[in-house]
Design an enzyme around this catalytic site. Structure first.
Site, mmCIF file in Angstrom:
data_model
loop_
_atom_site.group_PDB
_atom_site.id
_atom_site.type_symbol
_atom_site.label_atom_id
_atom_site.label_comp_id
_atom_site.label_asym_id
_atom_site.label_seq_id
_atom_site.Cartn_x
_atom_site.Cartn_y
_atom_site.Cartn_z
ATOM 1 C CD GLU A 39 -1.159 3.912 8.068
ATOM 2 O OE1 GLU A 39 -0.812 3.825 9.425
ATOM 3 O OE2 GLU A 39 -1.407 5.517 7.100
ATOM 4 C CG ASN A 44 -4.902 3.473 8.413
ATOM 5 O OD1 ASN A 44 -5.209 2.378 7.559
ATOM 6 N ND2 ASN A 44 -4.706 4.703 8.554
ATOM 7 N NE ARG A 56 -3.613 2.899 2.640
ATOM 8 C CZ ARG A 56 -3.625 3.510 3.251
ATOM 9 N NH1 ARG A 56 -2.477 3.206 4.860
ATOM 10 N NH2 ARG A 56 -3.866 4.635 3.323
ATOM 11 C CE1 TYR A 75 0.346 2.706 13.385
ATOM 12 C CE2 TYR A 75 -2.430 3.623 12.138
ATOM 13 C CZ TYR A 75 -0.271 3.117 12.497
ATOM 14 O OH TYR A 75 -0.076 3.100 11.102
ATOM 15 C CG HIS A 104 -0.701 8.746 3.459
ATOM 16 N ND1 HIS A 104 -0.951 7.167 3.787
ATOM 17 C CD2 HIS A 104 -0.827 9.379 4.671
ATOM 18 C CE1 HIS A 104 -1.077 7.289 4.861
ATOM 19 N NE2 HIS A 104 -0.607 8.361 5.461
ATOM 20 C CD GLU A 130 -4.459 7.784 10.635
ATOM 21 O OE1 GLU A 130 -3.985 8.670 10.312
ATOM 22 O OE2 GLU A 130 -4.159 6.277 10.297
HETATM 23 C C1 NOJ Z 1 -1.270 7.033 10.737
HETATM 24 C C2 NOJ Z 1 -0.412 7.728 9.065
HETATM 25 O O1 NOJ Z 1 -1.413 7.531 7.901
HETATM 26 C C3 NOJ Z 1 0.707 7.580 8.608
HETATM 27 O O2 NOJ Z 1 0.902 8.290 7.863
HETATM 28 C C4 NOJ Z 1 1.579 7.464 10.266
HETATM 29 O O3 NOJ Z 1 2.719 7.218 10.193
HETATM 30 C C5 NOJ Z 1 1.116 6.351 10.647
HETATM 31 N N1 NOJ Z 1 -0.346 6.694 11.692
HETATM 32 C C6 NOJ Z 1 1.982 6.640 12.307
HETATM 33 O O4 NOJ Z 1 1.493 7.786 13.284
#
Ligand code: NOJ
Length: 493
Positions: free
Chosen positions: A399, A338, A120, A340, A164, A210
C-alpha cells in the site's frame, strides 16, 4: 517571484501548460502505446523502473463490498463497531460502502483502463465462515471465485489478503478475538480452507494486513473495532496471538495450497528515517527498525523477540514457547509493506538501543489524515531496511497513497494535484531503491477508489477514482491519469 524571474521567463520555465487553468486542462488519457521502460522525458533512465515491475492497486473487503447481510455473511467486529453510535465519523457504516459486491465487474474495468497488472483485495472471513469457525458458507467463497475469474479474464493477477480486519464477531464474543489463542487457530483453519480452493488461480497470498494498526488502534487505543483499551500483559499477549495466527496460517497454506503459491504478509512497519543521511544516523535507523517493529515484523523475520523489548516489558512480556517462535517465523516467499508515513530518528549514544525518536514539528506537512506525515523518503528507507536487515529477496509495496480533500471541479473532474505530487515524490524515492537493487517487485497504490476509511467513515478519500456514494458513480481523478502514464511507461512521470 524574484525580480530576475519575470512573467515572461516564468511562462518559459513552466511551459504554456503552467498557466492553463484546471478546467481547461486536457485529460492525459490512456497511452498504452508507449513502450515499457520509456520514461516521460526521453533518455531519462533515472525515472525507469525495472522491467516486469508489477503495478497494481489495492482495496479491502469491508471498505468496499457492502452487502453485509447477503448470501449468508456473518457479522464482523466492524459491523458491530460502526453501528455503535459515536464510533465512526457521521456514524457511517460499511453496509453499502461502494457496493462492490454487486459492481465488481465495473471495478475490474476501472483497473483495466488503468492498465494495472495486479490487484490486491481482501477476503471477508465472515463471508466464508459466518461464525469464524464451524461450518463454511460456500456462497461466501463463490463471490471471490467470481471476482478472481473476472480479474484473470482481464489479464489482472489477483493478490489476496486473508485478514484485513473484519474479524467474525462470534470469535470476539467467544474468545475475545485476538486476545484468545483460539482465534489464531481458527484463522489458520480458515486460511487453509480458502487457499485450497483459490490457489489454482491466485498465486500470491497475504496472511494478515497491518498488525501495527488493527492491534494498536483496535485493541489498545480503542479507536477501531473492537474498541478495547488493553494494556500490559493482556496487550502483549494479544499481539503475540496475532503473529502466532500469521505463522499458523503460513503452515496451513503450505499444507493445502497448490504448488507455486507464494505466501507473505502486508505490514505497516514503523519506518525509521535517518534525520541526516550519514553513516551514524543510518546505523541508528537500522537499529530502530528492529526495535520499533519488535512485536510484529522483527519476530516474524528473526524468530525471536528482541532482548530490549522483553526487558522493557518485564513481567508484562508475552508468554510463549520456542515452538511458537518457530511457527511465527515460518519462512515467507516475500515481504509486503504498507508505506505512508515516516518516523524520524537520530543517533543517540546515551540510549541502550543507540537511537532517539525525533518528533514531527507542528509545521510538518501532513495529509488530511492526521497521522499521514508526508515524507517521500519513507518509500526508500522502508524497503531498504527490510532488504538489508533481513535479506528479503522479494518485496512488495502493498500500500501507498494519501488522503486528500477531493472535490469535483465544474467539469466533474477531480484535479487532485496534491495526490499526484505526493505519488510522484514517493515513487521517485522508490525508484531510488530499485536503482540500488533493493528487490522491490511491485507496488499497489491505495486505493483503486474512495472507500470506507474506518473510523473516518467516508470523510477521508484515498482513491484515484472519485466515488459519488449517492449514485455509486466512479470517476477517474487526475491521479488516475497520472498512474496510467506511470504504468504505461514503467517510469515516474
Ligand atoms: C492502511 C489500511 O490497510 C487501509 O485499510 C487504510 O484504508 C489505509 N491504510 C489508509 O488509512
Amino acid at each position: 517571484m524574484s525580480k530576475k524571474v519575470n512573467r515572461r521567463t516564468f511562462v518559459k520555465l513552466t511551459g504554456a501548460a503552467g498557466l492553463v487553468s484546471a478546467t481547461e486542462m486536457p485529460s492525459l488519457g490512456g497511452s498504452n502505446t508507449v513502450p515499457q521502460g520509456s520514461s516521460a522525458r526521453s533518455g531519462d533512465a533515472l525515472r525507469d523502473f525495472p522491467r516486469g515491475f508489477i503495478w497494481g492497486t489495492a482495496t479491502a473487503s469491508y471498505q468496499i463490498e457492502g452487502a453485509v447481510k447477503e448470501d449468508g455473511r456473518g457479522p464482523s467486529i466492524w459491523d458491530t463497531f460502526s453501528h455503535t453510535p459515536g464510533k465512526v465519523v457521521n456514524n457511517a457504516t460499511g453496509d453499502v460502502a461502494n457496493d462492490h459486491y454487486h459492481l465488481y465487474k465495473t471495478d475490474v474495468q476501472l483497473m483495466k483502463a488503468l492498465g494495472v497488472k495486479a490487484y490486491r483485495f481482501s477476503i471477508a472471513w465472515p463471508r466464508v465462515f459466518p461464525n469464524g469457525d464451524g461450518p463454511p458458507n460456500p456462497k461466501g467463497l463463490d463471490f471471490y471465485n467470481r471476482l478472481v475469474d473476472e480479474l484473470l479474464a482481464n489479464d489482472i493477477q489477483p493478490f489476496a489478503t486473508l485478514y484485513h480486519w473484519d474479524l467474525p464477531q462470534s470469535l470476539q464474543d467467544r474468545f475475545g478475538g485476538w486476545e484468545g489463542r483460539e482465534t489464531a487457530k481458527a484463522f489458520a483453519d480458515y486460511a487453509g480452507y480458502v487457499t485450497a480452493r483459490l490457489t489454482d488461480r491466485v498465486k500470491h497470498i497475504f496472511t494478515i494486513n497491518e498488525f501495527g494498526a488493527f492491534i494498536e488502534v483496535g485493541y489498545r487505543w480503542g479507536i477501531h473495532a473492537p474498541g478495547l483499551k488493553l494494556t500490559g500483559l493482556r496487550l502483549n499477549q494479544t499481539r503475540h496471538h496475532a503473529v502466532l495466527g500469521h505463522g499458523l496460517a503460513v503452515q496451513a497454506i503450505r499444507a493445502s495450497a497448490k504448488s507455486g503459491t507464494r505466501v507473505g504478509i502486508a505490514e505497516n512497519i514503523t519506518i525509521p528515517v535517518p534525520v541526516v543521511e550519514t553513516p551514524t544516523h543510518v546505523a541508528a535507523a537500522e537499529s530502530a527498525m528492529r526495535e520499533m517493529n519488535a512485536q510484529y515484523l522483527t519476530v516474524i523475520m528473526e524468530g525471536k523477540y528482541t532482548d530490549y523489548y522483553l526487558k522493557s516489558a518485564g513481567a508484562d512480556a508475552p508468554k510463549f514457547t520456542p515452538e511458537e517462535l518457530k511457527t511465527i517465523s515460518s519462512p515467507l516467499d516475500f515481504v509486503g509493506i504498507n508505506v505512508y508515513t515516516p518516523q524520524f530518528v537520530r543517533a543517540d549514544a546515551s540510549s541502550p538501543v543507540g537511537y532517539a525518536q525525533v518528533p514531527h514539528p507542528k509545521s510538518f506537512p501532513h495529509a488530511p489524515s492526521f497521522w499521514l506525515f508526508i515524507a517521500p523518503d519513507a518509500l526508500y528507507w522502508g524497503p531498504r531496511h527490510v532488504a538489508k536487515l533481513w535479506n528479503a529477496k522479494e518485496i512488495y509495496i502493498t500500500e501507498n497513497g494519501c488522503s486528500a480533500s477531493d472535490e469535483p471541479a465544474a467539469d466533474g473532474k477531480v484535479y487532485d494535484t496534491d495526490r499526484v505530487t505526493y505519488l510522484r515524490s514517493y515513487l521517485t524515492q522508490l525508484r531510488r531503491a530499485t536503482a540500488e537493487n533493493v528487490p522491490v517487485r511491485g507496488y499497489f497504490l491505495w486505493s483503486l477508489m474512495d472507500n470506507f476509511e474506518w473510523a473516518d467513515g467516508y470523510t477521508n478519500r484515498f482513491g484515484i477514482h472519485y466515488v459519488d456514494y449517492a449514485t455509486q458513480k466512479r470517476t477517474p481523478k487526475l491521479s488516475a491519469d497520472f498512474y496510467r502514464e506511470v504504468i504505461a511507461r514503467n517510469a515516474v512521470v
